[in-house]
Design a protein around this motif. Structure first.
Motif, PDB file in Angstrom:
ATOM      1  N   TRP A  38       0.910  -1.226  -0.026  1.00  0.00           N
ATOM      2  CA  TRP A  38       0.158  -0.190   0.040  1.00  0.00           C
ATOM      3  C   TRP A  38       1.058   1.141  -0.169  1.00  0.00           C
ATOM      4  CZ3 TRP A  38      -4.749   1.109  -0.359  1.00  0.00           C
ATOM      5  CH2 TRP A  38      -5.340   1.632  -0.400  1.00  0.00           C
ATOM      6  N   ALA A  98       2.671   2.129  -3.573  1.00  0.00           N
ATOM      7  CA  ALA A  98       0.838   2.158  -4.294  1.00  0.00           C
ATOM      8  C   ALA A  98       1.248   4.484  -3.865  1.00  0.00           C
ATOM      9  CB  ALA A  98      -0.408   1.532  -4.042  1.00  0.00           C
ATOM     10  N   LEU A 122       3.315   6.302  -5.756  1.00  0.00           N
ATOM     11  CA  LEU A 122       3.604   6.874  -7.158  1.00  0.00           C
ATOM     12  C   LEU A 122       2.103   8.281  -7.163  1.00  0.00           C
ATOM     13  CD1 LEU A 122       3.346   3.406  -8.778  1.00  0.00           C
ATOM     14  CD2 LEU A 122       4.611   4.722  -8.065  1.00  0.00           C
TER      15      LEU A 122
END
Length: 432
Positions: A312, A315, A318
């Motif tokens: 997580w 992510a 990004l």
């Protein structure tokens, strides 16, 4: 109180049916934590966007204080419940829940009165938020007590429904609070919706909390309760000290930035905060049915959470700035700098919670207390030392290092406890 000795090698159900039952209970646990995570995430995002960085910092101080009080209630009322009354007869469970929930309600009323008086005395920006928190604490703690009670009985579906009711009640409450536009209004809205869910919990269980029997519950569970109290309060108290210290060293806006970064990791932080709702009862069941599997169960639990947190966090790195601003508003740019250390800290904490669940299931309160005191001392020193050296970012890195170190200690203690049980097996003790 009577004490019954049970043989831990009692006949276990067939492996297939036991596995299906375990998956079912964990599934409801995950669903409940998802509902809780979404509610916490939405509240945090909504307040951050509505109030801005400084006012959100004030709200975060009230939130952190609630976390301390919640852990007082769990240590005294519901942690002993899930350790000793998971998988027992319904009559035994109902009697324990009545006393346990009454204890939680009493803790909320007593500490809530203190918060109310302190808030009225403080005044300014912070005082009204704490005064409103004091009024709302009984309902908040009772709602949490119902969740623990349902998971102890293996009926996580009811806990999930209760959290959904809280989430539904939050919607109109938050809309009204946004129109008022103050921190106090948001605290009242959050607490009032929890009180609605607490009332629904009474309808679900059909059990009336017995505040008058709280003293008896504390006396019966004192061998676990007071150790869990110190353990839990050292955890949440360390977080509170770090928040207050960070506000004093860097500024209240830094508290808001840290809270914003934590919101981005919200699904995993919410799971960690409520971990004992699912994992301690399940670890206790594993210990009763197949004690040789406890270590593996805890490793899979902790390792899975750590891996998910790292995924997580990757992510989040990004995430485009435009999306971050949409989520957190003006808090985003300060929070984005903390994603990497916050992710590592959550991963370390997730790994450690697997060992913590094992120690709780074993009833090794002395070992778990020792671990938590060490971890809390590292957390405060790392968080405040880092703030002095490098501000908000330094505080986040200091906490990450402290959390990983604490996780290592949890696993060392679990290994020692498992070896001790192997060499000196003792009958399981249960209160009923």
């Amino acid at each position: 109180m009577t004490i019954e000795e049970e043989n831990p090698q009692t006949t276990a159900p067939p492996a297939g049916s036991a596995r299906r039952a375990l998956v079912g209970r964990l599934s409801w646990g995950l669903a409940d934590q998802a509902a809780s995570s979404i509610s916490n995430f939405v509240v945090g995002i909504y307040v951050a966007r509505s109030l801005g960085l400084t006012a959100f910092g004030v709200f975060s101080l009230a939130w952190v204080t609630y976390g301390v009080v919640l852990n007082v209630s769990r240590g005294l009322a519901t942690d002993p419940l899930v350790v000793r009354f998971s998988g027992v007869s319904e009559a035994s469970w109902r009697g324990a829940v009545a006393r346990s929930s009454g204890t939680a309600l009493g803790v909320g009323a007593a500490i809530g009165a203190v918060c109310l008086v302190a808030g009225l005395a403080l005044g300014g920006r912070v005082g009204p938020a704490f005064a409103c928190l004091g009024v709302m604490l009984p309902g908040l703690l009772l709602q949490d007590a119902w969740r623990f009670s349902f998971f102890a009985a293996g009926t996580g579906r009811k806990a999930f429904v209760n959290d959904v009711v809280w989430g539904i009640a939050l919607v109109p409450a938050m809309v009204v609070a946004a129109r008022v536009g103050s921190v106090a209004a948001f605290v009242l809205a959050w607490g009032a919706s929890a009180a609605v869910a607490a009332g629904y919990g009474y309808l679900q269980s059909g059990i009336r909390p017995r505040v008058t029997e709280a003293r008896g519950w504390l006396r019966e569970q004192r061998d676990l309760g007071y150790r869990y109290l110190v353990e839990n309060v050292s955890l949440s108290g360390a977080s509170q000290l770090r928040a207050y210290g960070l506000g004093a060293i860097v500024g209240v806006g830094a508290v808001g930035a840290v809270r914003g970064a934590e919101l981005l990791m919200g699904p995993f932080l919410a799971v960690l905060m409520g971990l004992s709702l699912v994992t301690v009862p399940e670890a206790a069941r594993v210990l009763r049915q197949a004690p040789q599997r406890l270590g593996k169960f805890c490793l899979l639990l902790g390792g899975g959470q750590a891996a998910a947190a790292l995924f997580w966090g990757g992510a989040l790195l990004l995430m485009p700035d435009r999306l971050g601003e949409l989520v957190l508003g003006g808090v985003w740019h300060s929070a984005a700098q903390l994603i990497v250390p916050i992710t590592l800290g959550v991963a370390g904490a997730g790994l450690g919670t697997g060992a913590a669940a094992g120690l709780r299931a074993l009833g090794a309160a002395r070992r778990s207390l020792r671990c938590q005191l060490f971890a809390s001392a590292c957390y405060v020193s790392g968080g405040l030392g880092g703030a002095v050296v490098a501000g908000t970012v330094g505080s986040a890195w200091g906490v990450a290092a402290a959390t990983v170190s604490g996780s290592a200690v949890w696993w060392l203690q679990l290994r020692s406890a498992l070896r001790e049980r192997h060499h000196h097996p003792i009958p399981e003790v249960r209160t009923s």
